[in-house]
Design an enzyme around this catalytic site. Sequence first.
Site, PDB file in Angstrom:
ATOM      1  N   ILE A  74       0.898  -1.319   0.063  1.00 51.01           N
ATOM      2  CA  ILE A  74       0.030   0.172   0.105  1.00 51.01           C
ATOM      3  C   ILE A  74       1.014   1.348  -0.043  1.00 51.01           C
ATOM      4  CG2 ILE A  74      -1.974   1.246   1.116  1.00 51.01           C
ATOM      5  CD1 ILE A  74      -2.480  -1.480   2.700  1.00 51.01           C
ATOM      6  N   PRO A  75       1.565   1.446  -1.251  1.00 55.70           N
ATOM      7  CA  PRO A  75       2.316   2.536  -1.183  1.00 55.70           C
ATOM      8  C   PRO A  75       1.404   3.873  -0.928  1.00 55.70           C
ATOM      9  CG  PRO A  75       2.706   1.336  -3.240  1.00 55.70           C
ATOM     10  CD  PRO A  75       1.601   0.790  -2.465  1.00 55.70           C
ATOM     11  N   HIS A  76       1.634   5.022  -0.426  1.00 54.13           N
ATOM     12  CA  HIS A  76       1.065   6.083  -0.178  1.00 54.13           C
ATOM     13  C   HIS A  76       1.933   7.200   0.174  1.00 54.13           C
ATOM     14  CE1 HIS A  76       1.721   3.941   3.826  1.00 54.13           C
ATOM     15  NE2 HIS A  76       1.637   5.229   4.336  1.00 54.13           N
ATOM     16  N   ALA A  77       1.528   8.409  -0.055  1.00 50.56           N
ATOM     17  CA  ALA A  77       2.115   9.528   0.178  1.00 50.56           C
ATOM     18  C   ALA A  77       1.252  11.086   0.419  1.00 50.56           C
ATOM     19  CB  ALA A  77       3.110   9.871  -0.992  1.00 50.56           C
TER      20      ALA A  77
END
Length: 154
Positions: free
Chosen positions: A65-68
């Site tokens: 779950i890449p997030h930014a």
Amino acid sequence: MSLETILPPERTLFGVPGGSKKRVLEFFSTFIAQNTPSLDSQEVFSRLIGRERLGSTGIGHGVAIPHARSPHCKTPIAGFLKLAEPVDFDAIDGEPVDLVFVLLVPEEADDAHLALLAQVAGVMNDAETRSGLRKSESQRELHERLIEAIRRQG
């Protein structure tokens, strides 16, 4: 805010080429910038990679779950990638990743960001959901199964 409202069918991608964690994040950054005029692919990529340096977003069971946060993101944006081949994502269980749920949120969206991440984690922690997503054979089927899982969890 629900995941369903920020994940349109055109941002559910099927059979995405993997290669490496970096390539997957580059692919998504380029894709999202082409579809969202306010976003710059390099800036999105830089923020996603920066977040990965703090610790892998690979949560286990082949899921990441890449997030930014992004100052150029006006509202939360979600994307889902089913990779053609699993890639090493430095996941907590050491398993390669083939299901990638990406989340971009406005710089100041603290509560919304956490609530959306919790929703994604809840959906992706379900073994039946993961299995169904992996069995999907088209972009349409992948999106339908994902939305069904989001509704079931909601």
